[in-house]
Motif scaffolding. Structure first.
Motif, PDB file in Angstrom:
ATOM      1  N   ASP A 126      32.596  -3.217  34.982  1.00 48.24           N
ATOM      2  CA  ASP A 126      34.056  -3.913  35.174  1.00 48.24           C
ATOM      3  C   ASP A 126      34.338  -4.596  33.665  1.00 48.24           C
ATOM      4  O   ASP A 126      35.410  -5.038  33.793  1.00 48.24           O
ATOM      5  N   ARG A 127      33.449  -4.747  32.755  1.00 55.57           N
ATOM      6  CA  ARG A 127      33.854  -5.362  31.816  1.00 55.57           C
ATOM      7  C   ARG A 127      33.977  -4.460  30.512  1.00 55.57           C
ATOM      8  O   ARG A 127      33.958  -5.161  29.286  1.00 55.57           O
ATOM      9  N   VAL A 128      33.917  -3.070  30.648  1.00 55.77           N
ATOM     10  CA  VAL A 128      34.246  -2.178  29.406  1.00 55.77           C
ATOM     11  C   VAL A 128      35.240  -1.402  29.850  1.00 55.77           C
ATOM     12  O   VAL A 128      35.753  -1.073  30.924  1.00 55.77           O
ATOM     13  N   ASP A 129      35.889  -0.649  28.590  1.00 60.67           N
ATOM     14  CA  ASP A 129      36.829   0.314  29.058  1.00 60.67           C
ATOM     15  C   ASP A 129      36.369   1.894  29.185  1.00 60.67           C
ATOM     16  O   ASP A 129      36.868   2.672  29.893  1.00 60.67           O
ATOM     17  N   ALA A 130      35.013   1.955  28.825  1.00 63.49           N
ATOM     18  CA  ALA A 130      34.623   3.356  28.914  1.00 63.49           C
ATOM     19  C   ALA A 130      32.934   3.250  28.762  1.00 63.49           C
ATOM     20  O   ALA A 130      32.519   2.347  28.199  1.00 63.49           O
ATOM     21  N   VAL A 131      32.208   4.031  29.670  1.00 65.42           N
ATOM     22  CA  VAL A 131      30.708   4.207  29.652  1.00 65.42           C
ATOM     23  C   VAL A 131      30.331   5.642  29.019  1.00 65.42           C
ATOM     24  O   VAL A 131      30.581   6.593  29.531  1.00 65.42           O
ATOM     25  N   ARG A 191      30.451  11.330  16.633  1.00 64.39           N
ATOM     26  CA  ARG A 191      31.686  11.235  15.648  1.00 64.39           C
ATOM     27  C   ARG A 191      32.801  12.031  16.206  1.00 64.39           C
ATOM     28  O   ARG A 191      34.234  11.292  15.909  1.00 64.39           O
ATOM     29  N   ARG A 192      32.769  12.740  17.086  1.00 59.69           N
ATOM     30  CA  ARG A 192      33.925  13.414  17.913  1.00 59.69           C
ATOM     31  C   ARG A 192      34.444  12.453  18.697  1.00 59.69           C
ATOM     32  O   ARG A 192      35.683  12.455  18.740  1.00 59.69           O
ATOM     33  N   LEU A 193      33.790  11.740  19.469  1.00 61.42           N
ATOM     34  CA  LEU A 193      34.148  11.048  20.411  1.00 61.42           C
ATOM     35  C   LEU A 193      34.817   9.798  19.972  1.00 61.42           C
ATOM     36  O   LEU A 193      35.876   9.402  20.296  1.00 61.42           O
ATOM     37  N   VAL A 194      34.021   9.353  19.038  1.00 59.18           N
ATOM     38  CA  VAL A 194      35.029   8.298  18.139  1.00 59.18           C
ATOM     39  C   VAL A 194      36.404   8.434  17.711  1.00 59.18           C
ATOM     40  O   VAL A 194      37.487   7.855  17.810  1.00 59.18           O
ATOM     41  N   ALA A 195      36.435   9.704  16.841  1.00 64.80           N
ATOM     42  CA  ALA A 195      37.530  10.319  16.477  1.00 64.80           C
ATOM     43  C   ALA A 195      38.889  10.461  17.421  1.00 64.80           C
ATOM     44  O   ALA A 195      39.957  10.263  17.250  1.00 64.80           O
ATOM     45  N   SER A 196      38.422  10.856  18.717  1.00 60.14           N
ATOM     46  CA  SER A 196      39.109  10.966  19.708  1.00 60.14           C
ATOM     47  C   SER A 196      39.691   9.592  20.359  1.00 60.14           C
ATOM     48  O   SER A 196      40.585   9.762  21.153  1.00 60.14           O
ATOM     49  N   GLY A 197      39.040   8.591  19.976  1.00 57.56           N
ATOM     50  CA  GLY A 197      39.566   7.316  20.704  1.00 57.56           C
ATOM     51  C   GLY A 197      38.792   7.162  22.216  1.00 57.56           C
ATOM     52  O   GLY A 197      39.459   6.452  22.873  1.00 57.56           O
ATOM     53  N   GLY A 198      37.806   8.179  22.351  1.00 57.33           N
ATOM     54  CA  GLY A 198      37.454   8.059  23.842  1.00 57.33           C
ATOM     55  C   GLY A 198      38.519   8.802  24.820  1.00 57.33           C
ATOM     56  O   GLY A 198      38.326   8.777  26.278  1.00 57.33           O
ATOM     57  N   ALA A 199      39.338   9.701  24.244  1.00 59.74           N
ATOM     58  CA  ALA A 199      40.173  10.598  25.130  1.00 59.74           C
ATOM     59  C   ALA A 199      39.207  11.452  25.941  1.00 59.74           C
ATOM     60  O   ALA A 199      38.439  12.045  25.439  1.00 59.74           O
ATOM     61  N   THR A 200      39.737  11.856  27.107  1.00 64.12           N
ATOM     62  CA  THR A 200      38.904  12.681  27.991  1.00 64.12           C
ATOM     63  C   THR A 200      39.172  14.129  27.598  1.00 64.12           C
ATOM     64  O   THR A 200      40.350  14.528  27.365  1.00 64.12           O
ATOM     65  N   PRO A 201      38.285  15.126  27.207  1.00 66.93           N
ATOM     66  CA  PRO A 201      38.499  16.260  26.877  1.00 66.93           C
ATOM     67  C   PRO A 201      39.275  17.146  28.053  1.00 66.93           C
ATOM     68  O   PRO A 201      39.214  17.032  29.223  1.00 66.93           O
TER      69      PRO A 201
END
Length: 201
Positions: A126-131, A191-201
């Motif tokens: 409950d205290r984070v935006d993504a896991v 690196r890909r995940l960070v570049a996407s801003g955490g967007a779901t593929p």
């Protein structure tokens, strides 16, 4: 500021992921390192641990510290003792985490990552935006961990018994980082995940 949790079982490859994040200049809170500080000279956990588990601290030239091996032997396989220890340590780690996030916000960070091995076990969703969950095949995990100094099958099994199974972690994750293929593959995925801003593929 976005806050991500990074978690995974022992030997699953969190250190590779956190090293990559730091190279990308993303602030990372290391919960294990916080525990070490809290149990070291002047640490806030030293006195309450000695009160709860007499004889598990020792005096050094820098001050009194927790004797981690003595404490491990005291709580290993003793669920009530482990609960008492967690009741001491976990709130102190949360305080450290809050201070870390406050510093990151003051510095204008757009993303901060909490590296917490027992994230699901301590109810942190409950205290984070993504896991983000790091994962690897069980055979690779065991081989990695058993190479560590002082590690035994018995100790590893006791650690795994405390942790949420990897299959359940993966089901509850927003993103997976597979570390069983190669270090380069895992680094590239981070690196890909960070570049996407955490967007779901």
């Amino acid at each position: 500021m976005k806050v991500w949790a990074l978690t995974g079982g022992i030997g699953m490859g969190k250190s590779t992921a956190t090293a990559t994040l730091r190279r990308l200049r993303i602030p990372v809170f290391d919960a294990d390192a916080a525990v070490h500080r809290l149990q070291g000279p002047g640490g806030a956990a030293v006195r309450p641990i000695e009160v709860a588990f007499p004889g598990t601290t020792r005096l050094t030239s820098l001050g009194r510290v927790v004797d981690r091996e003595a404490l491990r032997k005291r709580v290993l396989g003793d669920a009530p003792a482990l609960k008492r220890l967690e009741a001491i340590v976990h709130p102190l780690v949360r305080q450290e985490e809050k201070r870390f996030l406050a510093r990151a916000r003051r510095r204008g960070a757009r993303l901060a990552v909490l590296d917490i091995p027992l994230f699901f076990e301590t109810g942190g969703e409950d205290r984070v935006d993504a896991v983000i969950v790091v994962t690897a095949p069980p055979a690779i995990q065991r081989a990695r961990v058993l190479r560590r100094k002082g590690m035994t099958e018995e100790r590893l099994n006791a650690i795994l018994a405390r942790q949420v199974p990897d299959a359940l972690r993966r089901r509850r994750a927003d993103h997976l980082i597979h570390t069983g293929l190669s270090r380069h593959h895992a680094q590239r995925a981070v690196r890909r995940l960070v570049a996407s801003g955490g967007a779901t593929p």
